[in-house]
Scaffold this motif. Structure first.
Motif, mmCIF file in Angstrom:
data_model
loop_
_atom_site.group_PDB
_atom_site.id
_atom_site.type_symbol
_atom_site.label_atom_id
_atom_site.label_comp_id
_atom_site.label_asym_id
_atom_site.label_seq_id
_atom_site.Cartn_x
_atom_site.Cartn_y
_atom_site.Cartn_z
ATOM 1 N N ILE A 232 70.170 94.379 46.618
ATOM 2 C CA ILE A 232 70.011 92.932 46.433
ATOM 3 C C ILE A 232 68.775 92.435 47.174
ATOM 4 N N VAL A 233 68.600 92.860 48.418
ATOM 5 C CA VAL A 233 67.426 92.434 49.189
ATOM 6 C C VAL A 233 66.152 93.005 48.582
ATOM 7 N N CYS A 234 66.199 94.291 48.208
ATOM 8 C CA CYS A 234 65.033 94.936 47.607
ATOM 9 C C CYS A 234 64.629 94.232 46.313
ATOM 10 N N GLY A 235 65.600 93.933 45.464
ATOM 11 C CA GLY A 235 65.298 93.248 44.203
ATOM 12 C C GLY A 235 64.743 91.867 44.408
ATOM 13 N N ALA A 236 65.314 91.141 45.377
ATOM 14 C CA ALA A 236 64.825 89.786 45.651
ATOM 15 C C ALA A 236 63.378 89.810 46.127
ATOM 16 N N LEU A 237 63.046 90.736 47.020
ATOM 17 C CA LEU A 237 61.674 90.788 47.514
ATOM 18 C C LEU A 237 60.716 91.301 46.429
ATOM 19 N N PHE A 238 61.198 92.227 45.586
ATOM 20 C CA PHE A 238 60.376 92.708 44.480
ATOM 21 C C PHE A 238 59.915 91.537 43.614
ATOM 22 N N ILE A 239 60.812 90.643 43.307
ATOM 23 C CA ILE A 239 60.467 89.474 42.489
ATOM 24 C C ILE A 239 59.555 88.530 43.260
ATOM 25 N N PHE A 242 55.599 89.211 43.647
ATOM 26 C CA PHE A 242 54.660 88.905 42.564
ATOM 27 C C PHE A 242 53.858 87.644 42.888
ATOM 28 N N LEU A 243 54.438 86.747 43.669
ATOM 29 C CA LEU A 243 53.741 85.504 44.008
ATOM 30 C C LEU A 243 52.514 85.779 44.880
ATOM 31 N N PRO A 244 52.657 86.353 46.082
ATOM 32 C CA PRO A 244 51.456 86.589 46.882
ATOM 33 C C PRO A 244 50.577 87.730 46.368
ATOM 34 N N GLN A 245 51.173 88.798 45.831
ATOM 35 C CA GLN A 245 50.372 89.951 45.435
ATOM 36 C C GLN A 245 49.649 89.768 44.107
ATOM 37 N N TYR A 246 50.093 88.819 43.277
ATOM 38 C CA TYR A 246 49.497 88.699 41.947
ATOM 39 C C TYR A 246 49.160 87.262 41.559
ATOM 40 N N MET A 247 50.116 86.362 41.667
ATOM 41 C CA MET A 247 49.918 85.015 41.145
ATOM 42 C C MET A 247 49.217 84.086 42.124
ATOM 43 N N ALA A 248 49.480 84.236 43.415
ATOM 44 C CA ALA A 248 48.948 83.284 44.399
ATOM 45 C C ALA A 248 48.427 84.027 45.623
ATOM 46 N N PRO A 249 47.299 84.727 45.509
ATOM 47 C CA PRO A 249 46.779 85.492 46.655
ATOM 48 C C PRO A 249 46.401 84.638 47.845
ATOM 49 N N MET A 250 46.314 83.332 47.666
ATOM 50 C CA MET A 250 46.064 82.476 48.823
ATOM 51 C C MET A 250 47.172 82.613 49.857
ATOM 52 N N GLY A 700 60.951 96.969 48.467
ATOM 53 C CA GLY A 700 60.678 95.912 47.496
ATOM 54 C C GLY A 700 59.199 95.615 47.378
ATOM 55 N N ALA A 701 58.510 95.495 48.519
ATOM 56 C CA ALA A 701 57.070 95.224 48.505
ATOM 57 C C ALA A 701 56.297 96.380 47.893
ATOM 58 N N ALA A 702 56.698 97.618 48.220
ATOM 59 C CA ALA A 702 56.012 98.799 47.665
ATOM 60 C C ALA A 702 56.220 98.900 46.160
ATOM 61 N N PHE A 703 57.438 98.597 45.684
ATOM 62 C CA PHE A 703 57.715 98.648 44.243
ATOM 63 C C PHE A 703 56.866 97.619 43.494
ATOM 64 N N THR A 704 56.707 96.436 44.083
ATOM 65 C CA THR A 704 55.878 95.414 43.438
ATOM 66 C C THR A 704 54.436 95.903 43.321
ATOM 67 N N GLY A 705 53.909 96.443 44.417
ATOM 68 C CA GLY A 705 52.546 96.951 44.382
ATOM 69 C C GLY A 705 52.367 98.058 43.364
ATOM 70 N N LEU A 706 53.350 98.969 43.280
ATOM 71 C CA LEU A 706 53.272 100.064 42.320
ATOM 72 C C LEU A 706 53.356 99.538 40.890
ATOM 73 N N PHE A 707 54.232 98.584 40.645
ATOM 74 C CA PHE A 707 54.368 98.001 39.308
ATOM 75 C C PHE A 707 53.082 97.307 38.885
ATOM 76 N N LEU A 720 45.306 97.923 30.329
ATOM 77 C CA LEU A 720 46.420 97.253 31.016
ATOM 78 C C LEU A 720 45.934 96.594 32.292
ATOM 79 N N ASN A 721 44.886 95.803 32.170
ATOM 80 C CA ASN A 721 44.330 95.078 33.314
ATOM 81 C C ASN A 721 44.337 93.589 32.976
ATOM 82 N N PHE A 722 45.272 92.861 33.573
ATOM 83 C CA PHE A 722 45.474 91.459 33.221
ATOM 84 C C PHE A 722 45.331 90.577 34.466
ATOM 85 N N GLU A 723 44.457 89.585 34.384
ATOM 86 C CA GLU A 723 44.297 88.633 35.469
ATOM 87 C C GLU A 723 45.235 87.463 35.245
ATOM 88 N N PHE A 724 45.849 87.000 36.343
ATOM 89 C CA PHE A 724 46.710 85.835 36.243
ATOM 90 C C PHE A 724 45.841 84.601 36.004
#
Length: 763
Positions: A232-239, A242-250, A700-707, A720-724
């Motif tokens: 549950i914790v891993c899944g929550a952090l995985f989701i 995506f915000l800091p690592q992809y959508m909102a790097p600020m 969770g953080a590592a899975f997000t980075g790998l995904f 498969l290179n997509f910019e937000f």
């Protein structure tokens, strides 16, 4: 108390708790029958099933598959602009499911050849088998340091070592630490004080996955099991990630102070944390990748020493240097860069000064401006010397008596660690095995250096190995006790620079052998300690570690060879990769370091007539401070003087020139809350949640980075290179006209700083 240990012949279980079933003394009170270290007592079970077999058919299959996968992926990352991590938690989770399936599906019949027999399915997939797979894979799943030598020579010298020589080079650099580990295990594994903190996370994780007896009774929030809580914790952090690592790097570089004066050059230098721009003073970061699970379990004194060093160096010393323009700090543009410059602030290029044999042409060098560097980069070398000397002095002063006592004692000492006592159920690896293996590796190393043109004579190699022997014990003791310690990369570069001036390849080889002998020894010792905690038979450990090293070396080389041949012009800088996904920056940095310290040499950079001759005072400072602390500890024994470790403080002071100062403030806040308040006042909560929560968040953080790497950032294919889509939390003005809108909201080299607005150099 050892005679109270019982053996249950039916279940094959050593269980020290049973030994006290009729006693009024609890395990907590009978400290001699449990670990001296509180964190170990809280999480490492005192049980062992001696009937469990670790080296099984399932081990060989799964360890090989994931060792190959890990070695290929980690080598692949070395040449990618956006890299990732091959998480050991992913390996643990995947092999658990596959191991259970193999236990259900494989036939249980045995095949016999003489007195030997083999079963594809010897029984249920067990915890020791699982842990041994993880150990073998973690040994293989790395990019071997020697790959940097091979890649640099191939890309920049157009010189290739044949496959046999290359693989032997990789294997020897990865395996020399085995012989050292065999000798030093008595001092760096067996004593209870040598915790090797990272292992405690693995112990909890494996026991939680296998739902062992000690963990069945432990229930988490809302009565969840350990693994339900983990998922549950891993899944929550995985989701969330995506915000800091992809959508909102600020949110990664939340340099909020810059917002008060975003176009000011000094504000940028002091408060920006993006792209190695500035010191990142009081910067925030909202990605777990910048904080890390170790913040929750590394000793509080270790973390406060490290973060104290960062604050002292980058939040206090650096602003003083910068605002006073000491050593022309404002001349070089980026204050924390590791690049070299001319005296006028222009970038230093060593290539026009090289002879055909890649040594520096003295006449050309002396006819031009000498090479200089930023003040903070020069101080990094001084801090490294403080850390190295401080480590040796600190261990000698505060732990020397214990190490000497261990040296004199036999392994059957009465105050032996309880987990080591339990390991006596298994035959030990003879010292002769380690010694013979080390001699073979040294011989092969000498052969590689002499035969394959590495510029390093056999006696030079032996000097590098002697250096690692001298420093591995004190540094290893510090890493085992505190969780951190200095490396040998800087000192090996400098020593070789003095020994073999003008020979950059020799510098690379010397650095690789000297540094990796110690680094691999520490890695193997850490795994041996995990084997003690998990009660894995020592000979199975020896086999698994060798197996992982050999598999990893072979597939590291194959992957490097394929990638360089397919992407050579992009990696050597001849052409620019249109997708910006392939890069040769890592071998370029490695080769550039060899040119600086091998071709240029430390005499030119740090000699008596240079700006930076002060760095050698670091050795004296590091050696003296622990002696003063030790003297004060005798006079004022109530104060824990040893908790303030100058080596760790100096390590923090040299943390990130050329890197990024992110995550410091949130890490300080978290470690104080978790390691001071919760550990001290909520002990039961700390023991139950700390390690599984750390593992879940890191996974969770590592899975997000790998995904992201595989599916959204071109990891599999450039298509498969997509910019937000651009919005205010990721906006970047490519023309550089609006640095305020950049990710870190700071000046960050907008046009104002690129158009003659930099301070005039005071030469």
């Amino acid at each position: 108390m050892g005679e109270k240990q019982e053996h249950d012949p039916e279940k094959g279980i050593h269980n020290l708790e049973k030994a006290y079933a009729g006693d009024t003394v609890s395990l907590e009170e009978a400290d001699i029958e449990n670990s001296k270290i509180e964190a170990v007592r809280l999480v490492v079970p005192l049980t062992d099933d001696v009937t469990m077999v670790a080296l099984t058919f399932r081990f060989w299959v799964l360890s090989f598959l994931f060792a190959v996968l890990g070695a290929v992926i980690q080598q692949y990352y070395l040449f990618r602009a956006v890299s990732g991590t091959f998480s050991i938690y992913f390996v643990n989770l995947a092999t658990y499911g596959m191991g259970k399936s193999m236990a259900r599906l494989l036939p249980t019949s045995k095949w016999s050849i003489g007195k030997y027999s083999l079963s594809l399915n010897p029984g249920p997939f067990n915890i020791k088998e699982h842990a041994l797979i993880g150990i073998a894979v973690s040994t293989a799943a790395t990019s071997a340091y020697a790959i940097e030598i091979l890649a640099s020579m191939d890309l920049f010298l157009h010189h290739q070592i044949n496959a046999f020589g290359a693989i032997v080079l990789i294997i020897t650099t990865q395996c020399l630490g085995y012989g050292m580990a065999g000798v030093l295990r008595r001092y760096l594994v067996y004593p209870a004080e040598m915790v090797w903190w990272r292992n405690l996370v693995q112990v909890v994780f494996y026991n939680a996955m296998h739902n062992t007896e000690d963990f069945k009774s432990k229930k988490m929030f809302r009565g969840w099991s350990y693994m339900k809580y983990f998922w549950i914790v891993c899944g929550a952090l995985f989701i969330y990630e995506f915000l800091p690592q992809y959508m909102a790097p600020m949110l990664v570089f939340f340099d909020w102070i810059c917002w008060f004066n975003p176009f000011d050059y000094n504000f940028w230098a002091l408060f920006s944390s993006n792209s190695g721009g500035g010191a990142g003073i009081l910067s925030l970061s909202f990605t777990w990748s910048a904080i890390g699970g170790s913040t929750m379990w590394l000793p509080l004194a270790t973390q406060l020493s490290r973060y104290g060093g960062i604050v002292l160096s980058y939040w206090i010393i650096f602003p003083i240097i910068w605002m006073n323009n000491t050593f022309n700090a404002k001349l070089y543009g980026r204050p924390l860069t590791s690049k070299l410059y001319h005296m006028d602030g222009k970038g230093f290029d060593v290539n026009p000064l090289l002879n055909k044999d890649y040594s520096v042409n003295e006449e050309k060098y002396l006819s031009g401006q000498p090479a200089t560097m930023t003040p903070m980069y020069a101080l990094v070398f001084m801090y490294s010397f403080i850390a190295l000397a401080g480590c040796i002095s600190h261990i000698a002063c505060f732990h020397g008596a214990d190490i000497w006592k261990t040296w004199k004692q036999t392994i059957n000492s009465a105050d032996e660690d309880v987990h080591v006592k339990m390991m006596k159920a298994y035959p030990e690896v003879p010292q002769l095995w380690y010694a013979a293996f080390y001699v073979v590796m040294v011989g092969l190393s000498c052969m590689v250096c002499e035969v394959y043109g590495l510029q390093l004579p056999w006696w030079g190699l032996l000097v590098g190995l002697a250096l690692s022997w001298v420093l591995t014990l004190p540094i290893g003791a510090m890493v085992a006790i505190t969780g951190t310690g200095p490396g040998l990369n800087v000192i090996t570069e400098l020593v070789c620079g003095f020994m073999f001036p003008g020979k950059p390849i020799a510098n690379m080889a010397f650095k690789c052998y000297g540094y990796m002998a110690m680094a691999q020894c520490h890695t193997l010792l850490e795994d041996l300690k995990l084997g003690v905690y998990m009660k894995i038979p020592p000979r199975s450990m020896f086999t698994a570690q060798l197996w992982g090293s050999f598999v990893g070396a072979i597939f590291n080389y194959i992957t490097m060879h394929v990638i360089i041949n397919a992407r050579r012009t992009w990696l050597d800088g001849t052409e620019q990769d249109p997708s910006n996904l392939w890069t040769g920056v890592n071998p370029q940095v490695f080769w550039g370091s060899a040119l600086i310290y091998g071709a240029l040499g430390p005499i030119k950079m740090f000699g008596p007539s240079s700006y930076y001759n002060f760095i050698y005072w670091g050795f004296l400072i590091g050696a003296v401070i622990p002696v003063i602390q030790w003297g004060l500890s005798k006079k004022y024994p109530k104060f824990k003087w040893s908790s303030f470790n100058v080596a760790i403080i100096a390590g923090g002071m040299s943390a990130y020139p050329g890197g990024q100062g992110i995550g410091v403030l949130p890490s300080i806040i978290l470690c104080i809350i978790w390691q001071f308040y919760i550990f001290r006042f909520r002990k039961e909560f700390w023991s139950k949640y700390t390690f599984i929560l750390s593992a879940a968040l890191d996974t969770g953080a590592a899975f997000t980075g790998l995904f992201l790497f595989i599916f959204l950032q071109g990891g599999i294919s450039p298509s498969l290179n997509f910019e937000f889509p651009s919005w205010f939390m990721n906006h970047h003005d490519e023309d550089g006209n609006a640095p305020y809108k950049g990710v870190n909201r700071c000046g960050a080299f907008g046009n104002k700083w690129q158009s003659g607005m930099l301070p005039t150099p005071a030469l």
